[in-house]
Structures are given as structure tokens and as C-alpha cells.
Design a protein around this motif. Sequence first.
Motif, PDB file in Angstrom:
ATOM      1  N   ASP A   1      26.423 -12.795  -5.624  1.00 35.47           N
ATOM      2  CA  ASP A   1      27.072 -14.070  -5.117  1.00 35.47           C
ATOM      3  C   ASP A   1      26.625 -15.417  -5.898  1.00 35.47           C
ATOM      4  OD1 ASP A   1      28.749 -15.610  -3.549  1.00 35.47           O
ATOM      5  OD2 ASP A   1      27.529 -15.590  -1.590  1.00 35.47           O
TER       6      ASP A   1
ATOM      7  N   HIS B   1      29.971  -9.504  -6.601  1.00 37.15           N
ATOM      8  CA  HIS B   1      30.185 -10.475  -5.823  1.00 37.15           C
ATOM      9  C   HIS B   1      29.589 -11.846  -6.868  1.00 37.15           C
ATOM     10  CE1 HIS B   1      30.271 -12.586  -1.617  1.00 37.15           C
ATOM     11  NE2 HIS B   1      30.489 -13.485  -2.674  1.00 37.15           N
TER      12      HIS B   1
ATOM     13  N   HIS C   1      36.715 -17.522  -4.144  1.00 40.02           N
ATOM     14  CA  HIS C   1      37.151 -17.757  -2.672  1.00 40.02           C
ATOM     15  C   HIS C   1      38.958 -17.824  -2.894  1.00 40.02           C
ATOM     16  CE1 HIS C   1      33.177 -18.612  -1.310  1.00 40.02           C
ATOM     17  NE2 HIS C   1      32.794 -19.303  -2.292  1.00 40.02           N
TER      18      HIS C   1
ATOM     19  N   HIS D   1      33.213 -13.799   5.601  1.00 43.47           N
ATOM     20  CA  HIS D   1      33.954 -13.649   4.348  1.00 43.47           C
ATOM     21  C   HIS D   1      33.954 -12.440   4.008  1.00 43.47           C
ATOM     22  CE1 HIS D   1      32.472 -18.058   2.566  1.00 43.47           C
ATOM     23  NE2 HIS D   1      33.575 -17.966   3.346  1.00 43.47           N
TER      24      HIS D   1
ATOM     25  N   GLU E   1      37.224 -13.174  -2.742  1.00 41.06           N
ATOM     26  CA  GLU E   1      36.514 -13.279  -1.442  1.00 41.06           C
ATOM     27  C   GLU E   1      37.444 -13.956  -0.384  1.00 41.06           C
ATOM     28  OE1 GLU E   1      32.718 -15.373  -1.803  1.00 41.06           O
ATOM     29  OE2 GLU E   1      32.142 -14.555   0.498  1.00 41.06           O
TER      30      GLU E   1
ATOM     31  N   HIS F   1      27.640 -10.611   2.637  1.00 37.08           N
ATOM     32  CA  HIS F   1      26.570 -11.070   2.813  1.00 37.08           C
ATOM     33  C   HIS F   1      26.405 -11.149   4.636  1.00 37.08           C
ATOM     34  CE1 HIS F   1      29.235 -14.647   3.249  1.00 37.08           C
ATOM     35  NE2 HIS F   1      29.257 -14.813   1.671  1.00 37.08           N
TER      36      HIS F   1
HETATM   37 MN    MN Z   1      30.673 -16.095   1.037  1.00 35.52          MN
END
Ligand code: MN
Length: 279
Positions: free
Chosen positions: A251, A11, A43, A79, A68, A194
Motif C-alpha cells: 500500500d 497494492h 484509487h 476498499h 483499488e 487491508h
Molecule cells: Mn485503501
Amino acid sequence: MTSSVQIYDLHCHSDQSDGILSPEALVSRAKAQNVSVLALTDHDTVSGIARARAQADIEGLTLVTGIEFSSQWCGRGVHIVGLNVDLNCSALGSAIEKQEQQRAERAQCIAEKLESMGVSGAFEGAQKHSDEGVIGRPHFAAFLVDAGYVKNIQQAFKKYLGAGKPGDIKQMWPEIETIVDWIRASGGTPVLAHPKKYNMTRTKLCAMVADFKEAGGTAIEVVSGAQQDEVTRDLARIATKYDLLASCGSDFHSPGGKWQELGNFSQLPESVQPVWSQW
Ligand code: MN
Ligand code: AMP
Ligand code: MN
Ligand code: MN
């Protein structure tokens, strides 16, 4: 002694969404951080994947195709990461087109909300910061800082864009079920991202995980960036309870600041089954 443990970072973000690094620079940085398997999960876009893959081939690192997706559950933004999606799948292409459209409309909506709060020129400002990529709240935040409305990004979220603030618009995102269907239709693995970052009670979180599982979700991020061991243990328990595979990722969005470094997080507990065990 060198460790033979492979680091999976599944991620992270490039400048094709709200990250800072180009896909190439991101992959090089991951390599320097000893990551062996990296998923680029921008994203609502896969526009950085081809460039990341070309760089991964040069660096000798395995790149997993990822995305994502933005979704909503019970009125909250949630998400869902898709891993190993097939870029040639037309279902994925049309899903991404829909999200792009939603993001463009949402950006107009956010700009209108900000306008009503006395902020002018937000759409153009955010667009400039997104550099023709996917526009998101971080680009509005960067504009608000630049234009002097707030001192820093955190303040921009606290005052204008964060949960419950006027610029937090998530009504247009599809329900979890739709996103899971999209990911599965393109051959990917749907991963709940997450889980502890949504500020839900444990009861709410479990209700969401149950719905995600029911919808066909198959994995959950048990480790997301830096987190307390107790959080990891709890997420491992949830993964086991709902029979979900476990994923992990930084992330990462940018060097320094509040974001975790690529590959720099604790390993998955032994009690869970890693999502890559099926690859
Ligand atoms: Mn996110
Ligand atoms: P969007 O995809 O437009 O809804 O924007 C969500 C993104 O905003 C997240 O992926 C983060 O990168 C960023 N974000 C959310 N909350 C904060 C915050 N409090 N401070 C900094 N960035 C944030
Ligand atoms: Mn982001
Ligand atoms: Mn992310």
C-alpha cells in the motif's frame, strides 16, 4: 546468499491517485526494491497502467493490472482491490466513469463541509494538489496543510477528514456487491484490501468478510504493509475460514513518512493459498 523467493507487491499507488511517484518512477523503485511482480492499484482509476507497463517492460518486472475501488459496507468506507482486470472491458470503463463522477461530486461535498468549518477555497486547493488526477481526501489534507489550517497531514485527517469527521464522506460509494460484480465482469479477482485498517471489532470484520465472500469476493489481503505477526496469523485464519485466497502488498504511497516501502513486508504464511497460485 541471494534469495530466490519472488516478491509480489500487489497494492500500491502512483500520482494518478494519491501517490507521489509517477507510474514510471514507481516501477523503477519497485525494481530497485527487488519486487518481481507489481500490481499498480490506484484509487478508482487505471490511468497509470499503460505507463507503468511500458516501464515494467524496460525494467524486466511483471506488472499486474490493478485498481483499488472505494465501496461501503454498513456505512463504513471499505476498499476492494481488483487484480488482473481487463482494461478493454466496457463494464470496467463504465464503472470507472461512475466512480469518477462520484469522486467529483464528493469533492464538492467535502469542500462544502470544510467551508462550514471555516475553511475557504478547499475545492480549488485540492484540485491543484491532485494535479488533474483523481481527487481524494489526501489532496484536501495537503491543501489544509499548505493553507495553514493544520500543521501536518495527520492533523488534517484527525480534525477534518478522518473517520467520523465532517470531511469523511463515503455515502456515494457503491456497496461491496456492486464493486465485486464490476471486477468479476472485467475478468479480475476481487481482493478485500487491508482488513485490519477499518477499526472494526473481529465480529464485525468477520461479518464483512462473510458478505464479501457471499458477493463473490475471492481473496483477502493477509499482509498489508508493516503489521504485527499476530495480525497476519489472525488474517490467515480468517482467509482459511472463509475459503479465500491470500494477497499481500505494501500500500505504498510515497517514500518515507508513514507509508511502507515497496516490497517490504513479511511473506504470506504457509497455511494460506496465494492469490497468484491460480495465475
Ligand atoms: Mn485503501
Ligand atoms: P479517499 O480515497 O479520498 O477516501 O482517501 C483515502 C486515502 O486517504 C487513503 O487511501 C489514504 O491514502 C489516505 N488516508 C486515510 N487516512 C489517513 C491518515 N490518517 N493519514 C494519512 N493519510 C490517510
Ligand atoms: Mn490512498
Ligand atoms: Mn491503497
